[in-house]
Design a protein around this motif. Structure first.
Motif, PDB file in Angstrom:
ATOM      1  N   GLY A 317       2.184  25.134  51.765  1.00  0.00           N
ATOM      2  CA  GLY A 317       3.468  25.704  52.138  1.00  0.00           C
ATOM      3  C   GLY A 317       4.103  24.868  53.233  1.00  0.00           C
ATOM      4  O   GLY A 317       3.449  24.006  53.829  1.00  0.00           O
ATOM      5  N   ALA A 318       5.375  25.124  53.510  1.00  0.00           N
ATOM      6  CA  ALA A 318       6.063  24.377  54.560  1.00  0.00           C
ATOM      7  C   ALA A 318       7.147  25.237  55.185  1.00  0.00           C
ATOM      8  O   ALA A 318       7.747  26.088  54.525  1.00  0.00           O
ATOM      9  CB  ALA A 318       6.685  23.087  53.993  1.00  0.00           C
ATOM     10  N   VAL A 319       7.383  25.012  56.481  1.00  0.00           N
ATOM     11  CA  VAL A 319       8.528  25.598  57.161  1.00  0.00           C
ATOM     12  C   VAL A 319       9.313  24.456  57.799  1.00  0.00           C
ATOM     13  O   VAL A 319       8.732  23.537  58.385  1.00  0.00           O
ATOM     14  CB  VAL A 319       8.101  26.636  58.225  1.00  0.00           C
ATOM     15  CG1 VAL A 319       7.186  26.027  59.275  1.00  0.00           C
ATOM     16  CG2 VAL A 319       9.324  27.282  58.873  1.00  0.00           C
ATOM     17  N   LEU A 320      10.619  24.488  57.628  1.00  0.00           N
ATOM     18  CA  LEU A 320      11.510  23.467  58.163  1.00  0.00           C
ATOM     19  C   LEU A 320      12.531  24.151  59.053  1.00  0.00           C
ATOM     20  O   LEU A 320      13.063  25.205  58.700  1.00  0.00           O
ATOM     21  CB  LEU A 320      12.221  22.722  57.032  1.00  0.00           C
ATOM     22  CG  LEU A 320      11.322  22.123  55.938  1.00  0.00           C
ATOM     23  CD1 LEU A 320      12.174  21.619  54.776  1.00  0.00           C
ATOM     24  CD2 LEU A 320      10.467  20.993  56.497  1.00  0.00           C
ATOM     25  N   VAL A 321      12.829  23.550  60.212  1.00  0.00           N
ATOM     26  CA  VAL A 321      13.799  24.104  61.150  1.00  0.00           C
ATOM     27  C   VAL A 321      14.815  23.022  61.471  1.00  0.00           C
ATOM     28  O   VAL A 321      14.445  21.876  61.764  1.00  0.00           O
ATOM     29  CB  VAL A 321      13.106  24.627  62.429  1.00  0.00           C
ATOM     30  CG1 VAL A 321      14.127  25.118  63.448  1.00  0.00           C
ATOM     31  CG2 VAL A 321      12.142  25.757  62.078  1.00  0.00           C
ATOM     32  N   ARG A 322      16.095  23.401  61.389  1.00  0.00           N
ATOM     33  CA  ARG A 322      17.190  22.431  61.546  1.00  0.00           C
ATOM     34  C   ARG A 322      17.141  21.723  62.898  1.00  0.00           C
ATOM     35  O   ARG A 322      17.392  20.512  62.994  1.00  0.00           O
ATOM     36  CB  ARG A 322      18.524  23.160  61.376  1.00  0.00           C
ATOM     37  CG  ARG A 322      19.745  22.436  61.908  1.00  0.00           C
ATOM     38  CD  ARG A 322      21.004  23.232  61.669  1.00  0.00           C
ATOM     39  NE  ARG A 322      21.388  23.124  60.280  1.00  0.00           N
ATOM     40  CZ  ARG A 322      22.098  22.107  59.786  1.00  0.00           C
ATOM     41  NH1 ARG A 322      22.486  21.120  60.585  1.00  0.00           N
ATOM     42  NH2 ARG A 322      22.417  22.061  58.526  1.00  0.00           N
ATOM     43  N   ASP A 323      16.853  22.464  63.968  1.00  0.00           N
ATOM     44  CA  ASP A 323      16.806  21.905  65.321  1.00  0.00           C
ATOM     45  C   ASP A 323      15.375  22.044  65.827  1.00  0.00           C
ATOM     46  O   ASP A 323      14.890  23.151  66.055  1.00  0.00           O
ATOM     47  CB  ASP A 323      17.767  22.662  66.240  1.00  0.00           C
ATOM     48  CG  ASP A 323      17.884  22.028  67.626  1.00  0.00           C
ATOM     49  OD1 ASP A 323      16.926  21.358  68.062  1.00  0.00           O
ATOM     50  OD2 ASP A 323      18.920  22.230  68.285  1.00  0.00           O
ATOM     51  N   ARG A 324      14.678  20.922  65.989  1.00  0.00           N
ATOM     52  CA  ARG A 324      13.266  20.954  66.343  1.00  0.00           C
ATOM     53  C   ARG A 324      12.994  21.688  67.651  1.00  0.00           C
ATOM     54  O   ARG A 324      11.893  22.196  67.857  1.00  0.00           O
ATOM     55  CB  ARG A 324      12.707  19.531  66.433  1.00  0.00           C
ATOM     56  CG  ARG A 324      13.349  18.667  67.508  1.00  0.00           C
ATOM     57  CD  ARG A 324      12.581  17.338  67.667  1.00  0.00           C
ATOM     58  NE  ARG A 324      12.566  16.561  66.451  1.00  0.00           N
ATOM     59  CZ  ARG A 324      13.413  15.569  66.182  1.00  0.00           C
ATOM     60  NH1 ARG A 324      14.367  15.261  67.058  1.00  0.00           N
ATOM     61  NH2 ARG A 324      13.320  14.888  65.057  1.00  0.00           N
ATOM     62  N   ARG A 325      13.984  21.791  68.522  1.00  0.00           N
ATOM     63  CA  ARG A 325      13.750  22.479  69.798  1.00  0.00           C
ATOM     64  C   ARG A 325      13.394  23.940  69.581  1.00  0.00           C
ATOM     65  O   ARG A 325      12.595  24.511  70.328  1.00  0.00           O
ATOM     66  CB  ARG A 325      14.993  22.375  70.686  1.00  0.00           C
ATOM     67  CG  ARG A 325      15.330  20.959  71.155  1.00  0.00           C
ATOM     68  CD  ARG A 325      16.639  20.930  71.896  1.00  0.00           C
ATOM     69  NE  ARG A 325      17.742  21.398  71.049  1.00  0.00           N
ATOM     70  CZ  ARG A 325      18.993  21.575  71.483  1.00  0.00           C
ATOM     71  NH1 ARG A 325      19.295  21.331  72.756  1.00  0.00           N
ATOM     72  NH2 ARG A 325      19.940  21.991  70.656  1.00  0.00           N
ATOM     73  N   HIS A 326      13.957  24.547  68.544  1.00  0.00           N
ATOM     74  CA  HIS A 326      13.663  25.961  68.285  1.00  0.00           C
ATOM     75  C   HIS A 326      12.261  26.129  67.707  1.00  0.00           C
ATOM     76  O   HIS A 326      11.595  27.143  67.968  1.00  0.00           O
ATOM     77  CB  HIS A 326      14.706  26.544  67.338  1.00  0.00           C
ATOM     78  CG  HIS A 326      16.091  26.534  67.905  1.00  0.00           C
ATOM     79  ND1 HIS A 326      16.385  27.045  69.143  1.00  0.00           N
ATOM     80  CD2 HIS A 326      17.268  26.062  67.401  1.00  0.00           C
ATOM     81  CE1 HIS A 326      17.687  26.912  69.391  1.00  0.00           C
ATOM     82  NE2 HIS A 326      18.229  26.302  68.346  1.00  0.00           N
ATOM     83  N   LEU A 327      11.804  25.141  66.955  1.00  0.00           N
ATOM     84  CA  LEU A 327      10.433  25.205  66.452  1.00  0.00           C
ATOM     85  C   LEU A 327       9.447  25.010  67.597  1.00  0.00           C
ATOM     86  O   LEU A 327       8.401  25.672  67.651  1.00  0.00           O
ATOM     87  CB  LEU A 327      10.221  24.140  65.371  1.00  0.00           C
ATOM     88  CG  LEU A 327       8.882  24.176  64.636  1.00  0.00           C
ATOM     89  CD1 LEU A 327       8.653  25.529  63.968  1.00  0.00           C
ATOM     90  CD2 LEU A 327       8.819  23.061  63.601  1.00  0.00           C
TER      91      LEU A 327
END
Length: 492
Positions: A317-327
């Motif tokens: 599985g994978a999770v992607l976040v547009r702005d890495r700072r929020h991840l």
């Protein structure tokens, strides 16, 4: 006691030879299994109790020859497994894995890298980073995006929505819901067809299931106008919609929310948009089907399961976040014995700080190997083939007097009912019971394997055509077999 050495500790050379001889034999047997898959029953007629009895044995204190053990695997485990490689398997969203993905999975076990920290996975960390970048590029995310591989869509949804919570309520990770006054009023907006893991996420966050607010649908998809009205309404009630969870490929019917229009609403309202694309994000790789996920690149976070429509072994599985700072902010625990940036790094490369999991396999290798070997266009062709076969099934159902498709398919999932003339005029509960009994007997027969769901309060047969090798002849066999078993039920 069975052991090749007196102290039962093998040398590296002995381990290598054991792997070589047993591995060659196992690969040959696995290849024969695939070559003869259509000669097998798809499923087992045995009950859970009958299968449990087969394995009811005490803890082995002494070893046995490997050949004996592997023979038991084939006799007792493989024989009554669900054979997802069979073209008559049309059940849940579990893929027949690509051959080189299976081989890569073996290499993953051999290397046994721990993906939590770079120092335990120096090359694996970078392979995963590249795979994440490929996935982010495929959906149109900017260079600021980042992500990580996880066990599946449930953890991906949780991670994306934890990032959303921290983005809307900074300090919530540290202070908790009870001490963050605003977060106590947080709510999550979803449509009725969202995956159960989204509501579970609200519970895990401490928000409670009452914080999950339903949004009106139109033809099984989230309605953007209803979303805008719901955001306005809950804000008027003093609640704070911290995120909207849209769906790309719903579990029941495989339908896609209008992501671009939903993104317009979320952007105007200043609300985080999460897309559960566990099933459907893969369609971004197909030129002809990319329109299904139009707008996905405008999301703030996306869940994606390559072990579904990219034909990887579980779990990938994978999770992607547009702005890495929020991840980076989603998980903020301090673990100096594990996580730390190295000289010259502006950002720690330890993947474990971005995910719930610490012990995590090098699952990215499967996708990295297969994308390089097969190429993205090959994946697109496989996706398109399953969708074309599903469209063919819909046409067959629509042309038949005794079948009723429940909807037009958008991807590779389709619901329908078998309605022979003898059921005409029967009460709804009898018709529903017939669908359930039909599915149960069909699966127990070993001819094929399908699932069951409830749409608009009625029991409905459901297929997911995960196997690109499923062809019209297999569809006809399923429909004819259901007719035969249906006659037996009605005669009884």
């Amino acid at each position: 006691m069975y052991s090749t050495l007196p102290d039962a500790v093998a040398t590296a050379a002995a381990d290598a030879e054991s792997l070589r001889s047993a591995g060659h034999a196992l690969i040959d047997r696995m290849a024969d299994y695939l070559a003869g898959i259509e000669s097998r029953p798809v499923s087992t007629p045995l009950s859970p109790a009958a299968i449990q009895a087969r394995f009811d044995q005490p803890l082995p204190r002494e070893g046995r020859p490997a050949d004996e053990v592997w023979n038991e695997v084939w006799r007792d485990v493989v024989s009554d497994a669900i054979h997802v490689n069979h073209p008559m398997y049309m059940g849940h969203q579990v893929a027949p894995p690509l051959p080189h993905a299976v081989l890569a999975d073996t290499m993953v076990s051999l290397l046994n890298q721990s993906l939590a920290v770079w120092e335990m996975s120096p090359t694996a960390t970078m392979v995963e980073a590249r795979v994440v970048r490929w996935l982010a590029d495929a959906i149109g995310f900017p260079e600021s995006a980042d992500g990580t591989l996880v066990s599946g869509g449930s953890v991906a949804n949780l991670t994306g929505l934890l990032a959303a919570r921290e983005a809307r309520f900074p300090g919530c990770w540290r202070d908790g819901i009870a001490r963050t006054a605003e977060a106590e009023r947080a709510c999550l907006l979803v449509s009725g067809h969202s995956h159960y893991s989204v509501e579970r996420t609200a519970g895990l966050m401490g928000l409670g299931s009452d914080a999950v607010i339903g949004v009106g649908e139109r033809d099984g998809r989230m309605c953007p106008e209803s979303l805008a009205e719901t955001i306005e309404r809950v804000r008027g009630e003093g609640r704070i919609p911290f995120a909207v969870s849209a769906t790309a490929g719903s579990t029941a019917m495989g339908l896609f929310d209008p992501l671009d229009r939903i993104a317009d609403v979320c952007e105007a309202a200043g609300v985080w948009l999460h897309v559960d694309g566990a099933h459907g994000a893969s369609y971004a790789l197909s030129e002809s089907m990319r329109g299904l996920v139009h707008g996905i690149g405008r999301a703030d976070s996306v869940a994606w399961d390559p072990h579904k429509m990219l034909f990887m072994p579980m779990s990938t599985g994978a999770v992607l976040v547009r702005d890495r700072r929020h991840l980076d902010a989603a998980f903020q625990q301090k673990a100096p014995y594990l996580f730390h940036a190295r000289p010259g790094e502006d950002r720690c490369r330890d993947a474990g700080r971005m995910t719930l999991q610490c012990s995590r396999r090098f699952d990215a290798l499967k996708l990295w190997v297969c994308l390089q070997h097969y190429g993205a266009d090959h994946f697109a062709a496989l996706l398109e083939r399953t969708a074309e076969t599903t469209a063919s099934l819909h046409a067959k159902l629509a042309d038949a007097d005794d079948y009723e498709p429940s909807h037009a398919p958008e991807s590779n999932i389709l619901c329908f009912r078998h309605l022979p003339a003898a059921l005409e005029g029967r009460p709804d509960e009898e018709v529903d019971a017939f669908q359930a009994e039909l599915r149960s007997r069909y699966n127990a027969s070993g001819i094929g394997w399908i699932t069951l769901t409830v749409l608009n309060g009625r029991r409905t047969l459901r297929v997911t055509l995960m196997n690109p090798r499923t062809a019209d002849e297999h569809l006809d066999r399923m429909l004819d077999s259901l007719r035969m078993i249906g006659r037996e039920i009605l005669a009884g």
